[in-house]
Design a protein around this motif. Structure first.
Motif, PDB file in Angstrom:
ATOM      1  N   PRO A   1      37.235  35.721  36.025  1.00 48.43           N
ATOM      2  CA  PRO A   1      36.367  36.848  36.395  1.00 48.43           C
ATOM      3  C   PRO A   1      37.117  37.946  37.154  1.00 48.43           C
ATOM      4  CG  PRO A   1      35.232  34.780  36.810  1.00 48.43           C
ATOM      5  CD  PRO A   1      36.654  34.434  36.478  1.00 48.43           C
ATOM      6  N   VAL A   2      38.032  37.556  38.033  1.00 44.67           N
ATOM      7  CA  VAL A   2      38.823  38.550  38.773  1.00 44.67           C
ATOM      8  C   VAL A   2      39.775  39.279  37.820  1.00 44.67           C
ATOM      9  CG1 VAL A   2      40.543  38.897  40.597  1.00 44.67           C
ATOM     10  CG2 VAL A   2      38.668  37.284  40.947  1.00 44.67           C
ATOM     11  N   PHE A   3      40.373  38.538  36.885  1.00 48.74           N
ATOM     12  CA  PHE A   3      41.272  39.144  35.893  1.00 48.74           C
ATOM     13  C   PHE A   3      40.532  40.193  35.064  1.00 48.74           C
ATOM     14  CE2 PHE A   3      43.182  39.085  31.603  1.00 48.74           C
ATOM     15  CZ  PHE A   3      44.481  39.483  31.931  1.00 48.74           C
ATOM     16  N   ASP A   4      39.332  39.859  34.608  1.00 48.57           N
ATOM     17  CA  ASP A   4      38.531  40.812  33.828  1.00 48.57           C
ATOM     18  C   ASP A   4      38.183  42.045  34.661  1.00 48.57           C
ATOM     19  OD1 ASP A   4      38.598  39.075  31.697  1.00 48.57           O
ATOM     20  OD2 ASP A   4      36.661  38.158  32.161  1.00 48.57           O
ATOM     21  N   HIS A   5      37.879  41.822  35.925  1.00 44.13           N
ATOM     22  CA  HIS A   5      37.568  42.934  36.836  1.00 44.13           C
ATOM     23  C   HIS A   5      38.747  43.890  36.954  1.00 44.13           C
ATOM     24  CE1 HIS A   5      36.498  45.103  40.515  1.00 44.13           C
ATOM     25  NE2 HIS A   5      37.625  44.678  41.055  1.00 44.13           N
ATOM     26  N   LEU A   6      39.941  43.344  37.109  1.00 43.03           N
ATOM     27  CA  LEU A   6      41.135  44.182  37.261  1.00 43.03           C
ATOM     28  C   LEU A   6      41.457  44.922  35.965  1.00 43.03           C
ATOM     29  CD1 LEU A   6      43.412  41.732  39.300  1.00 43.03           C
ATOM     30  CD2 LEU A   6      42.148  43.716  40.164  1.00 43.03           C
ATOM     31  N   LYS A   7      41.308  44.262  34.834  1.00 42.31           N
ATOM     32  CA  LYS A   7      41.576  44.914  33.555  1.00 42.31           C
ATOM     33  C   LYS A   7      40.606  46.066  33.311  1.00 42.31           C
ATOM     34  CE  LYS A   7      44.295  43.770  30.966  1.00 42.31           C
ATOM     35  NZ  LYS A   7      45.712  44.151  30.811  1.00 42.31           N
ATOM     36  N   ASN A   8      39.374  45.904  33.789  1.00 44.17           N
ATOM     37  CA  ASN A   8      38.377  46.969  33.638  1.00 44.17           C
ATOM     38  C   ASN A   8      38.692  48.187  34.506  1.00 44.17           C
ATOM     39  OD1 ASN A   8      36.883  45.509  31.766  1.00 44.17           O
ATOM     40  ND2 ASN A   8      35.556  44.593  33.311  1.00 44.17           N
ATOM     41  N   GLN A   9      39.568  48.010  35.479  1.00 41.83           N
ATOM     42  CA  GLN A   9      39.984  49.126  36.330  1.00 41.83           C
ATOM     43  C   GLN A   9      41.153  49.903  35.720  1.00 41.83           C
ATOM     44  OE1 GLN A   9      38.181  49.701  39.179  1.00 41.83           O
ATOM     45  NE2 GLN A   9      36.968  47.926  38.536  1.00 41.83           N
ATOM     46  N   ASN A  10      41.555  49.491  34.517  1.00 46.43           N
ATOM     47  CA  ASN A  10      42.685  50.125  33.816  1.00 46.43           C
ATOM     48  C   ASN A  10      43.970  50.063  34.631  1.00 46.43           C
ATOM     49  OD1 ASN A  10      41.149  50.947  31.523  1.00 46.43           O
ATOM     50  ND2 ASN A  10      40.324  52.666  32.709  1.00 46.43           N
ATOM     51  N   LEU A  11      44.180  48.927  35.303  1.00 45.55           N
ATOM     52  CA  LEU A  11      45.391  48.727  36.094  1.00 45.55           C
ATOM     53  C   LEU A  11      46.453  48.062  35.227  1.00 45.55           C
ATOM     54  CD1 LEU A  11      43.572  47.385  39.259  1.00 45.55           C
ATOM     55  CD2 LEU A  11      44.782  49.567  39.121  1.00 45.55           C
ATOM     56  N   SER A  12      47.698  48.340  35.514  1.00 45.98           N
ATOM     57  CA  SER A  12      48.800  47.745  34.760  1.00 45.98           C
ATOM     58  C   SER A  12      49.418  46.589  35.545  1.00 45.98           C
ATOM     59  CB  SER A  12      49.875  48.799  34.475  1.00 45.98           C
ATOM     60  OG  SER A  12      50.359  49.366  35.683  1.00 45.98           O
ATOM     61  N   ASN A  13      50.274  45.813  34.857  1.00 42.82           N
ATOM     62  CA  ASN A  13      50.949  44.667  35.473  1.00 42.82           C
ATOM     63  C   ASN A  13      49.955  43.707  36.127  1.00 42.82           C
ATOM     64  OD1 ASN A  13      53.502  45.515  34.693  1.00 42.82           O
ATOM     65  ND2 ASN A  13      53.840  46.660  36.580  1.00 42.82           N
ATOM     66  N   VAL A  14      48.910  43.355  35.384  1.00 45.50           N
ATOM     67  CA  VAL A  14      47.901  42.414  35.866  1.00 45.50           C
ATOM     68  C   VAL A  14      48.140  41.061  35.194  1.00 45.50           C
ATOM     69  CG1 VAL A  14      45.447  41.894  36.024  1.00 45.50           C
ATOM     70  CG2 VAL A  14      46.232  44.260  36.200  1.00 45.50           C
ATOM     71  N   PHE A  15      48.186  40.013  35.996  1.00 44.92           N
ATOM     72  CA  PHE A  15      48.445  38.674  35.485  1.00 44.92           C
ATOM     73  C   PHE A  15      47.356  37.714  35.955  1.00 44.92           C
ATOM     74  CE2 PHE A  15      52.402  40.936  36.055  1.00 44.92           C
ATOM     75  CZ  PHE A  15      53.051  40.747  34.851  1.00 44.92           C
ATOM     76  N   LEU A  16      47.105  36.681  35.151  1.00 39.91           N
ATOM     77  CA  LEU A  16      46.146  35.644  35.511  1.00 39.91           C
ATOM     78  C   LEU A  16      46.902  34.384  35.880  1.00 39.91           C
ATOM     79  CD1 LEU A  16      43.326  34.327  35.697  1.00 39.91           C
ATOM     80  CD2 LEU A  16      43.469  33.881  33.243  1.00 39.91           C
ATOM     81  N   LEU A  17      46.714  33.926  37.100  1.00 39.58           N
ATOM     82  CA  LEU A  17      47.290  32.659  37.542  1.00 39.58           C
ATOM     83  C   LEU A  17      46.206  31.949  38.339  1.00 39.58           C
ATOM     84  CD1 LEU A  17      49.673  30.746  37.735  1.00 39.58           C
ATOM     85  CD2 LEU A  17      50.459  31.977  39.751  1.00 39.58           C
ATOM     86  N   ASN A  18      45.504  31.047  37.666  1.00 43.33           N
ATOM     87  CA  ASN A  18      44.403  30.345  38.328  1.00 43.33           C
ATOM     88  C   ASN A  18      44.894  29.634  39.583  1.00 43.33           C
ATOM     89  OD1 ASN A  18      41.901  30.607  36.648  1.00 43.33           O
ATOM     90  ND2 ASN A  18      43.315  29.893  35.080  1.00 43.33           N
ATOM     91  N   ASN A  19      44.023  29.527  40.571  1.00 41.30           N
ATOM     92  CA  ASN A  19      44.375  28.824  41.799  1.00 41.30           C
ATOM     93  C   ASN A  19      44.872  27.423  41.487  1.00 41.30           C
ATOM     94  OD1 ASN A  19      43.903  30.650  43.902  1.00 41.30           O
ATOM     95  ND2 ASN A  19      41.704  30.332  43.785  1.00 41.30           N
ATOM     96  N   PHE A  20      45.944  27.038  42.136  1.00 38.64           N
ATOM     97  CA  PHE A  20      46.473  25.687  41.967  1.00 38.64           C
ATOM     98  C   PHE A  20      46.540  25.062  43.363  1.00 38.64           C
ATOM     99  CE2 PHE A  20      49.611  29.016  41.962  1.00 38.64           C
ATOM    100  CZ  PHE A  20      50.536  28.662  42.929  1.00 38.64           C
ATOM    101  N   ILE A  21      45.606  24.165  43.617  1.00 47.41           N
ATOM    102  CA  ILE A  21      45.496  23.538  44.922  1.00 47.41           C
ATOM    103  C   ILE A  21      45.621  22.034  44.754  1.00 47.41           C
ATOM    104  CG2 ILE A  21      44.001  23.158  46.922  1.00 47.41           C
ATOM    105  CD1 ILE A  21      44.891  25.998  46.730  1.00 47.41           C
ATOM    106  N   SER A  22      46.523  21.420  45.505  1.00 52.35           N
ATOM    107  CA  SER A  22      46.655  19.971  45.473  1.00 52.35           C
ATOM    108  C   SER A  22      45.589  19.361  46.368  1.00 52.35           C
ATOM    109  CB  SER A  22      48.046  19.554  45.968  1.00 52.35           C
ATOM    110  OG  SER A  22      49.046  20.048  45.107  1.00 52.35           O
TER     111      SER A  22
END
Length: 315
Positions: free
Chosen positions: A130-151
């Protein structure tokens, strides 16, 4: 050798700080020299590994006294010059460190749906779809998706419902976290169900006094509003149901932690949890800002808990 400056400007042990610690651990496992930068008095200092504690730098850059501001800025500038990349976890930190580090590359880990100060970062890392889609909708560049990784440990204990169903909720007491909606739901619940249960809400924040006044004025029984706990695992093990009443969430680590400890998670449809909770399969989703719907859902669970054990197991 790549050198990273890793910034955490908060002091508490909330979700963002947990992600900060997971990134710091990952940098170490990758063999990267990552220097953690914390505010003096930060509670996560003791959570760092021995290697990170030896590299630790402390910067007090939220001060109004001119001489302190100048001293902090000089230290920030010196640290920035000695490192290649700066990782920050708040948009305001990207802005502050961009002033001190005009040449360094800044990577901003996005934990919410902010729009301000994003342009100060060279790379944007979304913690959920959802955050990735939000950022892409802002027409921002260099946006990456890295889901939280918690042990975190996954409980293998047999799931048994308490004789007196225990409902828990955790978070910062802010309007967007929806705790006023939860208290309204509890007010309704005690009118429509005579089943015994108990509710514990753990947190702190500006709305603390509002919640306590609501409890008093609405005569909400079986409810205790407690300070934030650093022993989440024990609290979750003693809980049957964990409620996420938020109006918006970028991910919701609490929901993941609750599922890992065998709790039945009831969450509002607040974006983040919708990416991993399938209602009536591994949890239950209700519409946000609907205390009546939340009350009816909790009533259904506490009156026939055994019927939902499979959902709890699936979580």
């Amino acid at each position: 050798m790549l050198k990273i400056l890793h910034i955490c400007s908060g002091k508490s042990l909330c979700g963002v700080r947990s992600v900060f610690l997971s990134y710091q651990k990952l940098f170490e496992e990758l063999g990267v020299c990552a220097i953690p930068v914390l505010r003096p008095g930060s509670r996560i200092k003791n959570k760092l590994s021995k290697i990170s504690q030896e590299r630790l730098q402390e910067v007090s850059y939220f001060r109004r006294i001119p001489i302190q501001i100048q001293k902090s800025f000089c230290k920030m500038k010196l640290l920035a010059e000695e490192n290649n990349v700066i990782f920050v976890h708040k948009p305001i930190d990207a802005y502050i460190w961009r002033i001190a580090a005009t040449k360094a590359k800044i990577a901003l880990v996005i934990h919410g749906f902010q729009t301000m100060n994003l342009h100060h970062a060279d790379f944007l890392i979304a913690v959920s779809e959802p955050v990735f889609d939000h950022l892409k909708n802002q027409n921002l560049s260099n946006v990456f998706l890295l889901n939280n990784f918690i042990s975190m440990p996954v409980s293998t204990h047999q799931i048994l419902w308490n004789d007196e169903i225990t409902i828990s909720s955790f978070g910062i007491f802010r309007r967007r976290k929806g705790f006023t909606d939860l208290l309204n739901a509890l007010r309704i619940l005690q009118k429509i169900s005579d089943k015994k249960y108990k509710v514990n809400i753990y947190g702190r924040g500006r709305l603390s006094i509002v919640l306590k006044l609501m409890k008093l004025c609405c005569n909400i029984k079986y409810l205790q509003i407690k300070s934030w706990t650093n022993d989440m695992e024990t609290c979750l093990r003693n809980s049957d149901i964990v409620v996420i009443p938020s109006r918006i969430e970028s991910f919701s680590l609490v929901a993941i932690e609750a599922m890992a400890q065998g709790c039945l998670v009831v969450s509002t449809r607040c974006k983040g949890p919708e990416s991993f909770i399938e209602t009536d399969v591994n949890g239950i989703l209700v519409e946000k800002r609907t205390p009546h719907a939340l009350a009816e859902t909790i009533k259904k669970i506490i009156e026939n808990p055994e019927l939902l054990t499979e959902i709890r197991n699936n979580g």
